[in-house]
Motif scaffolding. Structure first.
Motif, PDB file in Angstrom:
ATOM      1  N   VAL A   1       0.837  -1.207   0.000  1.00 21.54           N
ATOM      2  CA  VAL A   1       0.000   0.000   0.000  1.00 21.54           C
ATOM      3  C   VAL A   1       0.872   1.258   0.000  1.00 21.54           C
ATOM      4  N   SER A   2       1.962   1.230   0.761  1.00 19.19           N
ATOM      5  CA  SER A   2       2.848   2.395   0.827  1.00 19.19           C
ATOM      6  C   SER A   2       3.545   2.654  -0.495  1.00 19.19           C
ATOM      7  N   LEU A   3       3.882   1.585  -1.230  1.00 16.42           N
ATOM      8  CA  LEU A   3       4.581   1.745  -2.508  1.00 16.42           C
ATOM      9  C   LEU A   3       3.637   1.935  -3.690  1.00 16.42           C
ATOM     10  N   ALA A   4       2.320   1.822  -3.455  1.00 17.30           N
ATOM     11  CA  ALA A   4       1.371   1.956  -4.573  1.00 17.30           C
ATOM     12  C   ALA A   4       1.475   3.317  -5.263  1.00 17.30           C
ATOM     13  N   PRO A   5       1.568   4.456  -4.527  1.00 13.18           N
ATOM     14  CA  PRO A   5       1.735   5.734  -5.246  1.00 13.18           C
ATOM     15  C   PRO A   5       3.005   5.773  -6.085  1.00 13.18           C
ATOM     16  N   LEU A   6       4.087   5.207  -5.568  1.00 16.66           N
ATOM     17  CA  LEU A   6       5.319   5.176  -6.347  1.00 16.66           C
ATOM     18  C   LEU A   6       5.153   4.305  -7.587  1.00 16.66           C
ATOM     19  N   GLN A   7       4.367   3.214  -7.470  1.00 14.27           N
ATOM     20  CA  GLN A   7       4.115   2.368  -8.629  1.00 14.27           C
ATOM     21  C   GLN A   7       3.354   3.141  -9.699  1.00 14.27           C
ATOM     22  N   ARG A   8       2.388   3.953  -9.272  1.00 14.39           N
ATOM     23  CA  ARG A   8       1.641   4.765 -10.244  1.00 14.39           C
ATOM     24  C   ARG A   8       2.559   5.772 -10.933  1.00 14.39           C
ATOM     25  N   VAL A   9       3.458   6.363 -10.165  1.00 14.39           N
ATOM     26  CA  VAL A   9       4.402   7.322 -10.762  1.00 14.39           C
ATOM     27  C   VAL A   9       5.305   6.616 -11.777  1.00 14.39           C
ATOM     28  N   VAL A  10       5.778   5.410 -11.427  1.00  7.93           N
ATOM     29  CA  VAL A  10       6.644   4.662 -12.339  1.00  7.93           C
ATOM     30  C   VAL A  10       5.905   4.333 -13.627  1.00  7.93           C
ATOM     31  N   GLN A  11       4.660   3.885 -13.523  1.00  7.85           N
ATOM     32  CA  GLN A  11       3.891   3.557 -14.721  1.00  7.85           C
ATOM     33  C   GLN A  11       3.646   4.794 -15.573  1.00  7.85           C
ATOM     34  N   ALA A  12       3.360   5.923 -14.898  1.00  9.89           N
ATOM     35  CA  ALA A  12       3.161   7.161 -15.660  1.00  9.89           C
ATOM     36  C   ALA A  12       4.446   7.591 -16.352  1.00  9.89           C
ATOM     37  N   ALA A  13       5.602   7.422 -15.678  1.00  9.09           N
ATOM     38  CA  ALA A  13       6.881   7.793 -16.294  1.00  9.09           C
ATOM     39  C   ALA A  13       7.204   6.888 -17.471  1.00  9.09           C
ATOM     40  N   ARG A  14       6.864   5.594 -17.361  1.00  5.71           N
ATOM     41  CA  ARG A  14       7.142   4.674 -18.466  1.00  5.71           C
ATOM     42  C   ARG A  14       6.312   4.992 -19.704  1.00  5.71           C
ATOM     43  N   SER A  15       5.157   5.604 -19.496  1.00  3.21           N
ATOM     44  CA  SER A  15       4.302   5.930 -20.634  1.00  3.21           C
ATOM     45  C   SER A  15       4.757   7.185 -21.375  1.00  3.21           C
ATOM     46  N   ARG A  16       5.747   7.895 -20.817  1.00  6.45           N
ATOM     47  CA  ARG A  16       6.221   9.114 -21.471  1.00  6.45           C
ATOM     48  C   ARG A  16       7.290   8.777 -22.509  1.00  6.45           C
ATOM     49  N   ASP A  17       7.308   9.564 -23.582  1.00  8.97           N
ATOM     50  CA  ASP A  17       8.365   9.466 -24.581  1.00  8.97           C
ATOM     51  C   ASP A  17       8.704  10.877 -25.051  1.00  8.97           C
ATOM     52  N   ALA A  18       9.541  10.964 -26.071  1.00  3.66           N
ATOM     53  CA  ALA A  18       9.971  12.288 -26.546  1.00  3.66           C
ATOM     54  C   ALA A  18       8.808  13.109 -27.087  1.00  3.66           C
ATOM     55  N   ALA A  19       7.727  12.416 -27.502  1.00  5.31           N
ATOM     56  CA  ALA A  19       6.575  13.132 -28.038  1.00  5.31           C
ATOM     57  C   ALA A  19       5.540  13.440 -26.965  1.00  5.31           C
ATOM     58  N   SER A  20       5.699  12.895 -25.782  1.00  6.95           N
ATOM     59  CA  SER A  20       4.743  13.108 -24.694  1.00  6.95           C
ATOM     60  C   SER A  20       5.522  13.373 -23.416  1.00  6.95           C
TER      61      SER A  20
ATOM     62  N   LEU B   1      10.987  17.364 -16.877  1.00 12.30           N
ATOM     63  CA  LEU B   1      10.178  17.151 -18.086  1.00 12.30           C
ATOM     64  C   LEU B   1       9.842  18.483 -18.755  1.00 12.30           C
ATOM     65  N   ALA B   2       9.525  19.490 -17.933  1.00 16.95           N
ATOM     66  CA  ALA B   2       9.204  20.799 -18.512  1.00 16.95           C
ATOM     67  C   ALA B   2      10.419  21.396 -19.226  1.00 16.95           C
ATOM     68  N   ARG B   3      11.601  21.256 -18.599  1.00 19.15           N
ATOM     69  CA  ARG B   3      12.808  21.784 -19.250  1.00 19.15           C
ATOM     70  C   ARG B   3      13.123  21.012 -20.537  1.00 19.15           C
TER      71      ARG B   3
END
Length: 437
Positions: free
Chosen positions: A169-188, A212-214
């Motif tokens: 449960v404690s690592l679930a937010p970090l898991q969501r962040v990791v999945q969101a980061a994996r979905s990013r690419d140079a176009a997103s 990411l903004a920079r």
């Protein structure tokens, strides 16, 4: 196995090890405490049994039968003060009686092949000894200690399962962040979600979103730069192609010579544009470049003055260089030389007749100033001239420059931690200052 699964397993192993060590410590303490309490209770029973017999005139038949019960784990010896044995109990398997000389109080004694805990009490009429095998006491104490540790043993698997669930449960937010980061690419390069994150992760995700903004800004600037560069290169290359066609169709003579001259000038402009693009690319932050090392800014300014002298002479521009005293600093000599050369070249291209280059120090920091007597730059345009491919106008009309000179100067200044400012020169034109601090 993912990184978070490995992290979860490692945290679980560490916490389980810590919990196990704590449980062993608590269990061991409980074991010793319960055994100590049991020993105290058994001693109290011995003492009470002995004291219950000290004031009686004799041992009745009923008491004798009870004390001789084979299930009773005690031996009892009663003497008169004259040493006459009034009573002595027996226990199956024990052939020896208690010692005839009593030790008052508690003592451990060897009777036969077994160790006994003995309590002796004396009154004016008799002496009483009550003994109990230490093996019986230890067995009962161990049984009591095990019963006290049973809840800990039963709760251990439940605690381990709860610990595994809480870590997940404690690592679930970090898991969501990791999945969101994996979905990013140079176009997103959209920012990662921050809703529902614990406070410990907020700085990390905030820093990553800043990165990411920079990156998004850098990629957008790169795309714009490439598009602008392609547009800027298309014009001179198209002109070169047309001039080549005219040269091929021109007969030897004045027209042929003029076409060759125009072609040479076009090649020079294209080469200058490519050189400026390369200089800007080398001066951009993060580009592979020479390391910073001790340099003399005055010496670099003199070299840049020599580089710009030929163009200035062709245009009828006089450049004065005031850089006699050494001005040491940490920097990239080639990049600084290119920046100063671009400043002098700009002044010569944009209508100045006299240019002054001065290198000095201000508050112990290097300072470079370029003044000219040209038409100047309106205040509302001074910020825009640092943009790429921004050209001004000279007194004689549109300038044939690349529009990259001041962009290169600003990029070099940023790389050296310096500032660049535009102002009004005392000579009537523009003053450009580049200094640290």
């Amino acid at each position: 196995m993912s990184l978070l699964d490995t992290l979860r397993g490692r945290l679980f192993a560490f916490l389980l090890m810590l919990a196990g060590m704590t449980a062993v410590g608590v269990g061991g303490g409980t074991w010793l405490s319960v055994r100590a309490e049991a020993d105290g209770l058994f001693d109290y029973q011995l003492q009470q049994m002995a004291l219950s017999l000290r004031d009686q005139g004799g041992v009745t038949d009923a008491e004798s039968a009870a004390l001789s019960n084979p299930d009773l784990d005690y031996l009892v010896q009663v003497w008169s003060v004259e040493g006459l044995s009034l009573y002595s109990s027996r226990r199956p398997g024990v052939t020896e009686a208690l010692p005839p000389r009593a030790v008052l109080g508690f003592s451990d004694q060897r009777i036969g092949d077994e160790d006994w805990r003995v309590y002796g009490a004396a009154t004016p009429l008799r002496v009483i000894q009550v003994a109990q095998p230490l093996s019986v006491r230890r067995r009962l104490a161990t049984s009591a200690a095990l019963r006290s540790m049973l809840p800990i043993a039963l709760a251990a698997p439940l605690a381990a399962g709860l610990m595994w669930w809480l870590i997940g449960v404690s690592l679930a937010p970090l898991q969501r962040v990791v999945q969101a980061a994996r979905s990013r690419d140079a176009a997103s390069l959209d920012a990662l979600p921050t809703t529902g994150l614990p406070g410990e992760l907020q700085p990390l995700v905030g820093a990553f979103n800043g990165l990411l903004a920079r990156l998004s800004t850098a990629f957008e600037q790169q795309r714009t730069f490439v598009a602008d560069a392609a547009h800027e290169l298309r014009t001179p290359l198209t002109a070169l192609k047309l001039q080549l066609g005219l040269l091929q169709g021109a007969a030897p003579g004045p027209e042929h010579d003029a076409a060759v001259q125009r072609l040479g000038a076009g090649i020079d402009r294209a080469a200058h544009l490519v050189e400026q693009l390369l200089a800007l690319a080398r001066a951009e932050p993060g580009a592979a470049s020479a390391p910073m090392q001790p340099v003399d800014l005055a010496d670099i300014a003199r070299l840049a003055h020599a580089d710009a002298a030929l163009l200035a002479e062709r245009r009828g521009v006089v450049i004065h260089c005031e850089a006699e005293q050494p001005v040491p600093m940490q920097g990239d000599a080639a990049a600084l030389r290119s920046a100063i050369r671009n400043l002098l070249d700009n002044a010569a291209r944009y209508g100045a007749r006299t240019v002054r280059l001065r290198v000095t120090t201000e508050s112990g920091q290097p300072l470079l100033q370029v003044d000219d007597d040209g038409p100047g730059i309106p205040p509302e345009l001074r910020e825009r001239v640092f943009d790429r491919f921004q050209r001004g106008e000279a007194q004689t009309g549109q300038v044939d420059g690349s529009g990259l000179g001041l962009a290169i100067v600003q990029a070099v200044a940023r790389r050296h931690g310096a500032r660049v400012g535009l102002g009004v020169s005392e000579m009537g034109g523009v003053r450009v200052e580049m200094g640290c601090g």
